[in-house]
Design an enzyme around this catalytic site. Structure first.
Site, mmCIF file in Angstrom:
data_model
loop_
_atom_site.group_PDB
_atom_site.id
_atom_site.type_symbol
_atom_site.label_atom_id
_atom_site.label_comp_id
_atom_site.label_asym_id
_atom_site.label_seq_id
_atom_site.Cartn_x
_atom_site.Cartn_y
_atom_site.Cartn_z
ATOM 1 C CG HIS A 19 -1.906 -1.091 1.258
ATOM 2 N ND1 HIS A 19 -1.557 -2.384 1.566
ATOM 3 C CD2 HIS A 19 -3.241 -1.105 0.987
ATOM 4 C CE1 HIS A 19 -2.637 -3.156 1.487
ATOM 5 N NE2 HIS A 19 -3.665 -2.407 1.139
ATOM 6 C CE LYS A 36 -5.456 -4.566 -1.566
ATOM 7 N NZ LYS A 36 -6.063 -4.503 -0.239
ATOM 8 C CD GLN A 62 -13.037 0.200 0.218
ATOM 9 O OE1 GLN A 62 -13.935 0.244 1.052
ATOM 10 N NE2 GLN A 62 -11.995 -0.592 0.326
ATOM 11 C CE LYS A 94 -20.644 22.935 -18.802
ATOM 12 N NZ LYS A 94 -22.058 23.218 -18.885
ATOM 13 C CG ASP A 116 -24.279 23.116 -21.576
ATOM 14 O OD1 ASP A 116 -24.793 22.086 -21.110
ATOM 15 O OD2 ASP A 116 -23.201 23.579 -21.179
ATOM 16 C CB ALA A 141 -23.761 27.017 -18.320
ATOM 17 C CG ASN A 190 -20.017 37.096 -13.936
ATOM 18 O OD1 ASN A 190 -20.495 36.018 -13.613
ATOM 19 N ND2 ASN A 190 -18.716 37.314 -13.987
ATOM 20 C CG MET A 226 -25.190 22.444 -7.068
ATOM 21 S SD MET A 226 -24.156 22.317 -8.573
ATOM 22 C CE MET A 226 -22.550 22.065 -7.871
ATOM 23 C CD GLN A 233 -23.363 15.633 -23.231
ATOM 24 O OE1 GLN A 233 -22.960 14.700 -22.558
ATOM 25 N NE2 GLN A 233 -23.211 16.882 -22.853
#
Length: 514
Positions: free
Chosen positions: A127, A154, A217, A298, A336, A375, A394, A436, A493
């Site tokens: 590891h 491993k 994981q 983008k 978009d 966007a 903006n 968001m 897409q």
């Protein structure tokens, strides 16, 4: 129908044997192929009694026993001989696998020489919690592990960047021995999914999210149901969403479900990318076919493509990259604006009860775009094409001015938006990440200013109804959710990725469940 032989192993890390026994049953119900019993997580451990309990009474799945010491990232901090005795005992009792650290492998093998253990396979592991070594160093490490007599090699390393994973794949594909190669951390997530494509011996999937035995994981549920892990094979094509952050995206849910339903051999993964150009250079094989691009890449995507669609060029932003199969060149598109503009037009038509007239309902409207990023550019361009008059608001006025000059419109500092109402019936489109998850309490404009608009659109789709949309609706304004733009841009897409017509009904059905 199995397309790969890669096993899914669930790490079992309860503090008591009873908790572990319950988790083993859960792992079996969830579809695990084997479980890893992390002996170092037990608060008290009586080797004879506890190993007997596992192997004799609860052997419903193959067992891998790991007793990880602190010096290799585990929890065991006791006498080394006692630790190795317990693993030898597990072999004597008939464990399917034991995991031994490379550092002590030679001495462990010396201690069992001449003894026969019916079926135990020994995994020798290494590891690296700091970084991922070079391909040469990884190759040397494989040779050192093989030299111990390991049945299975491993290697777990850490991803500083997502490009580190490519070196692990290179070793995996060429390995002549059973090989487990995992790259830890969020940037290494693809190593845990795509090992099924590149021939890894096993991957780890947790029972619940957040309860992991190593960073990054996925859950077994995600492996099986989100990524369709059992169906992945050498021929599976790889697609993904490139962003930073990226874990909030619903694209993998949408595309993987669609691929599975129509029987398309592809997988769609999260790609947490720091440096886009480096990523595209590294994953340049024809296995990596197409990418959706989100914040903040983008605009830089435009420079990274070999060819750019004229519309994307005039917008100055690319949200979809496709590798052309004939020559491997990267072609950039912008899907978009189509999704958003048609959703906004539909919203306005619904309001006016006018169906498909030739003239867009946006013609002549004052269209205020919040945000001057990729966007924002796309929406401003799309609305301008439809005959709207454009205003860019903006946070930094200079960015707004810059875009307004390119598009042919006016500019505004975001702080002035609340007092801006030259006319009634304007259109507002938020293209920033304000509101968001997790910052769901934020909004780019105060509620009292919304009454001057006839329609408000928000590109944010997590949450589905943002504070901005909720307050607009309370003010009697027509709203269009970001999910509409998301689904609309995904149609195009999907068609570019697969060459198949987009299953529009299916897309809507998939997204209704989320």
């Amino acid at each position: 129908m199995m397309k790969n032989a890669t096993l899914i192993c669930v790490p079992i890390m309860g503090e008591t044997v009873e908790k572990m026994v319950l988790d083993i049953q859960k792992a079996k119900l969830n579809g695990a192929d084997l479980v890893e019993i992390r002996l170092d997580s037990l608060s008290t451990f009586n080797p004879h009694q506890d190993l007997n309990t596992f192997i004799q009474q609860h052997h419903s799945l193959p067992f891998l026993f790991t007793y990880r010491p602190i010096w290799e990232g585990g929890k065991y901090d006791g006498d080394e001989n006692r630790r190795l005795d317990a693993l030898r005992l597990a072999m004597e009792l008939g464990a399917d696998y034991v995991d031994i650290e490379l550092k002590v492998a030679h001495e462990f093998y010396d201690s069992i020489r001449g003894k026969t253990f019916n079926k135990t396979k020994v995994i020798v592991s290494s590891h690296n919690y700091q970084y991922t070594p070079s391909v040469e160093d990884l190759g040397d490490l494989v040779a050192r592990i093989q030299a111990t007599g390991a049945d299975i090699v491993k290697i777990a390393t850490t991803a500083v960047e997502i490009t580190d994973v490519a070196r692990m794949f290179q070793i995996m594909v060429h390995s002549q021995v059973p090989f487990i190669g995992l790259v830890m951390g969020d940037r290494g997530l693809i190593s845990r999914v795509l090992c099924a494509k590149f021939g890894g011996y096993l991957t780890f999937g947790t029972l619940e999210s957040g309860v992991v035995s190593a960073p990054g994981q996925p859950t077994i549920k995600d492996l099986l149901h989100l990524y369709n892990f059992r169906q992945l094979g050498p021929e599976t094509k790889v697609y993904g969403i490139i962003g930073k952050p990226v874990s909030h995206s619903k694209s993998p849910i949408l595309f993987n479900e669609a691929f599975k339903t129509v029987g398309f051999n592809g997988v769609f993964v999260f790609l947490l990318v720091d440096d886009l150009a480096n990523f595209l250079r590294t994953y340049s094989s024809t296995d990596f076919v197409g990418f959706s691009v989100t914040i903040p890449h983008k605009e830089s995507a435009l420079k990274c493509c070999d060819e750019v669609d004229p519309v994307a060029k005039s917008i100055g932003a690319v949200n979809c990259i496709v590798r052309r199969p004939t020559d491997g060149k990267l072609i950039g598109y912008n899907t978009d604006y189509v999704g958003a503009i048609s959703a906004i037009e539909d919203g306005l038509r619904g309001k006016l009860n006018s169906s498909g007239t030739a003239v867009s309902p946006l013609a002549g409207k004052l269209f205020v775009v919040i945000g001057a990023g990729g966007a924002g550019k796309a929406l401003a361009y799309g609305a301008k094409e439809k005959g709207a008059r454009i205003v860019i608001a903006n946070r930094t006025y200079d960015r707004a001015r810059e875009l307004a000059d390119v598009i042919g419109g006016d500019a505004l500092a975001l702080s002035d938006l609340d007092s801006y109402h030259p006319e009634d019936g304007m259109i507002l489109a938020n293209t920033t990440s304000i509101g968001m998850q997790p910052k769901v309490d934020e909004t780019p404009i105060s509620k009292h200013a919304l009454k001057f608009y006839s329609l408000v659109f928000d590109a944010v789709y997590t949450p589905k109804v943002t504070r901005l949309l909720k307050e607009a609706e309370e003010s009697g304004v027509t709203i269009v959710e970001g999910m509409e733009m998301f689904i609309g841009q995904a149609y195009e897409q999907y068609e570019k990725y697969t060459g198949l017509p987009a299953p529009k009904q299916l897309f809507r059905k998939i997204m209704e469940n989320y």
